[in-house]
Write an enzyme that holds these catalytic residues in place. Structure first.
Site, PDB file in Angstrom:
ATOM      1  N   LYS A 189       0.850  -1.201   0.000  1.00 17.57           N
ATOM      2  CA  LYS A 189       0.000   0.000   0.000  1.00 17.57           C
ATOM      3  C   LYS A 189       0.881   1.243   0.000  1.00 17.57           C
ATOM      4  O   LYS A 189       1.482   1.587   1.014  1.00 17.57           O
ATOM      5  CB  LYS A 189      -0.929   0.057   1.214  1.00 17.57           C
ATOM      6  CG  LYS A 189      -2.027   1.128   1.045  1.00 17.57           C
ATOM      7  CD  LYS A 189      -2.614   1.605   2.331  1.00 17.57           C
ATOM      8  CE  LYS A 189      -1.831   2.743   2.933  1.00 17.57           C
ATOM      9  NZ  LYS A 189      -1.877   4.004   2.121  1.00 17.57           N
ATOM     10  N   GLU A 265      10.295   1.474  10.632  1.00 13.24           N
ATOM     11  CA  GLU A 265      11.286   2.554  10.584  1.00 13.24           C
ATOM     12  C   GLU A 265      10.482   3.836  10.704  1.00 13.24           C
ATOM     13  O   GLU A 265       9.743   4.208   9.789  1.00 13.24           O
ATOM     14  CB  GLU A 265      12.088   2.510   9.291  1.00 13.24           C
ATOM     15  CG  GLU A 265      13.345   3.374   9.351  1.00 13.24           C
ATOM     16  CD  GLU A 265      13.143   4.720   8.694  1.00 13.24           C
ATOM     17  OE1 GLU A 265      12.978   5.695   9.459  1.00 13.24           O
ATOM     18  OE2 GLU A 265      13.150   4.797   7.465  1.00 13.24           O
ATOM     19  N   CYS A 299      13.924  10.820   6.524  1.00 15.76           N
ATOM     20  CA  CYS A 299      13.883  10.384   7.922  1.00 15.76           C
ATOM     21  C   CYS A 299      15.229  10.562   8.612  1.00 15.76           C
ATOM     22  O   CYS A 299      15.300  10.748   9.832  1.00 15.76           O
ATOM     23  CB  CYS A 299      13.432   8.933   8.002  1.00 15.76           C
ATOM     24  SG  CYS A 299      14.465   7.786   7.052  1.00 15.76           S
ATOM     25  N   GLU A 399       9.634  16.305  15.349  1.00 15.67           N
ATOM     26  CA  GLU A 399       9.998  16.128  13.947  1.00 15.67           C
ATOM     27  C   GLU A 399       9.170  17.059  13.066  1.00 15.67           C
ATOM     28  O   GLU A 399       7.942  17.016  13.088  1.00 15.67           O
ATOM     29  CB  GLU A 399       9.786  14.678  13.512  1.00 15.67           C
ATOM     30  CG  GLU A 399      10.256  14.395  12.103  1.00 15.67           C
ATOM     31  CD  GLU A 399      10.116  12.927  11.726  1.00 15.67           C
ATOM     32  OE1 GLU A 399      11.013  12.420  11.031  1.00 15.67           O
ATOM     33  OE2 GLU A 399       9.115  12.298  12.119  1.00 15.67           O
TER      34      GLU A 399
END
Length: 495
Positions: A189, A265, A299, A399
């Protein structure tokens, strides 16, 4: 910062694609007929339609993937499987221009970056695991003269892959290549914001000779849609997810009743520690990349920059000057360094944090929320550098995932390590120093899964990749990927 469309005749033949599901070797519409718009973030215009799948489509995909485990795919030798996987890598390179075009249109990133990094790395992922498959062994132990014990590796089964939007093809292939190498099957997906290269990849897998049902693709959203259906489906044995920590927590909760294997992750707020004895010119060059590559939507981006006080002013002057010289604009302009953010929703989030930085007492020394000069549409944010924030500020702790970095001075090694570890994340860290002993000493004290010394984003695919704390669960790369995509059984023979 004016935009200039790349004069590249070969790209004129490519068009955005409407994204349909790929199940059991064939493309299909959603059973409900539902679709949503796919928006080009550089122009804010619709470029196609995306099928929206849910539980019914995931049921079909999971059933096809489970059946394929017992079909021709399950009967292939490792060398036959390796050959097919390598062929996928070949086809990615043969279609590199189209894939880079689709990636740039979908994500807003510079076409040149997509071509040189995303597409090349995607092909290399298949090459690496095709080779690794044929050279990997298992364990064997002789227990004196009594018995022989040996391990047998088998596919984990059907793997659900929920993929992010920042590096769509690269990170999807980082999951799919080892999955196929281990003999497992997939229900993928992609993000609803960036579905096109996943759609093209499904087509290339079929062209490479992957049997029907081995690779399946379901488009859709997360909660109450395809994503949630994947995490709870009884025939899906494992789920791998790359994305934000909040979603990872939700997937873990949804998958818990069925005890699926999980690999996450997740987010990062990565420190970049710069000591006074480092090569400052090299530091500046690499820090521009670690801060603003892919619009900061990486990331592993070094979004918290800690600089030893003795060189703080010099670093800031050189770094800010270099950031101001970066070209922000059209992804198909050959001069562009920084493209558009992926969506309006994410654009507004990044702008919120830039405004918050000012409210928290920070000083924006370059960049900010204003639209770059010469651009009137698109989700563009200039490279933004913020100083004057306390370590406890939200812009330092949370973040942002955009071209926004904070710069904070430190006086001692102890203080630098304390700043670096003072976060809920633990994904990556860069350490800059020419003192070898200090480099190792600091690296051993940093709470992160990936630590670079005098570099950034340098990867060997055999090494463990993953995060600590809220940055992830498990490791990928080489044997670590095989541990997730396969299961080991021990066989004991009495002698």
């Amino acid at each position: 910062m004016q935009s200039r469309v790349m004069e590249h005749e070969s790209l004129n033949k490519y068009k955005p694609v409407n994204c349909r599901h790929f199940i059991n070797g064939a493309f299909m519409d959603s059973l409900s007929g539902e679709t949503v718009s796919n928006i080009n973030p550089a122009t804010e215009k619709e470029i196609g339609r995306i099928a929206v799948g849910g539980e019914e489509e995931v049921n079909l995909a999971a059933s096809a993937a489970k059946k394929a485990l017992q079909g021709p795919w399950g009967r292939m030798t490792s060398f036959e499987r390796s050959s097919v996987i390598r062929r996928i890598g070949d086809l990615i390179l043969e279609n590199r221009e189209e894939l880079a075009y689709l990636e740039a249109v979908d994500t807003g990133k510079p076409y040149r970056l997509a071509l040189e990094m995303d597409i090349t790395r995607a092909a290399h992922n298949f090459y690496f695991f095709a080779d690794y498959l044929t050279s990997m062994g298992t364990e064997a132990y002789q227990q004196d003269q009594k018995a022989l014990h040996y391990a047998v590796r088998r596919p984990v089964g059907v793997v659900g892959m929920i993929n992010p939007w920042n590096l769509p093809l690269l990170l999807l292939t980082w999951k799919l290549a080892p999955c196929l190498a281990a003999g497992s099957t997939a229900v993928m997906k992609p993000s609803e914001w960036t579905p096109m290269t996943a759609t093209k990849l499904a087509e290339l897998c079929s062209e490479a000779g992957i049997p029907d049902g081995v690779v399946n693709l379901v488009h859709g959203f997360g909660p109450g849609s395809a994503g949630e259906a994947i995490t709870t489906h009884p025939d899906i044995d494992a789920v791998t997810f790359t994305g934000d920590t909040k979603t990872g927590t939700a997937i873990m909760q949804a998958a818990a009743p069925s005890l699926k294997k999980l690999s996450f992750e997740l987010g990062g707020k990565n420190p970049n520690i710069i000591f006074a004895d480092s090569d400052l010119d090299e530091v500046i060059e690499t820090t521009l990349k670690s801060s603003f590559l892919n619009q900061g939507q990486v990331c592993l981006a070094g979004s918290r920059i800690y600089v030893e006080s003795r060189i703080y002013d010099e670093f800031l002057e050189k770094f800010s000057r270099a950031a101001k010289e970066m070209t922000v604009g059209d992804p198909f302009d050959e001069r562009t360094n920084v493209g558009a953010l992926v969506s309006r929703e994410h654009y507004e989030r990044v702008k919120y944090y830039i405004n918050l930085a000012g409210e928290e007492g920070g000083t924006i020394i370059t960049g900010g929320t204003a639209m770059p000069e010469g651009l009137e549409e698109g989700y563009y944010v200039q490279p933004t550098i913020v100083t004057g924030l306390k370590q406890s500020a939200r812009c330092v702790q949370e973040e942002i995932f955009g071209p926004v970095v904070t710069v904070i001075p430190f006086d001692t090694e102890e203080e630098a390590v304390g700043f670096a570890n003072d976060t809920s994340y633990g994904l990556g860290t860069s350490i800059w120093t020419n003192d070898l002993r200090k480099a190792h000493r600091v690296a051993h004290r940093i709470e992160a899964g990936i630590i670079w010394i005098n570099t950034w984003y340098l990867r060997d695919l055999r090494t463990p990749f993953g995060g600590m704390k809220e940055s992830g669960v498990g490791r990928e790369g080489g044997a670590h990927s095989f541990e997730f995509y396969s299961e080991l059984s021990n066989v004991t023979v009495k002698l």
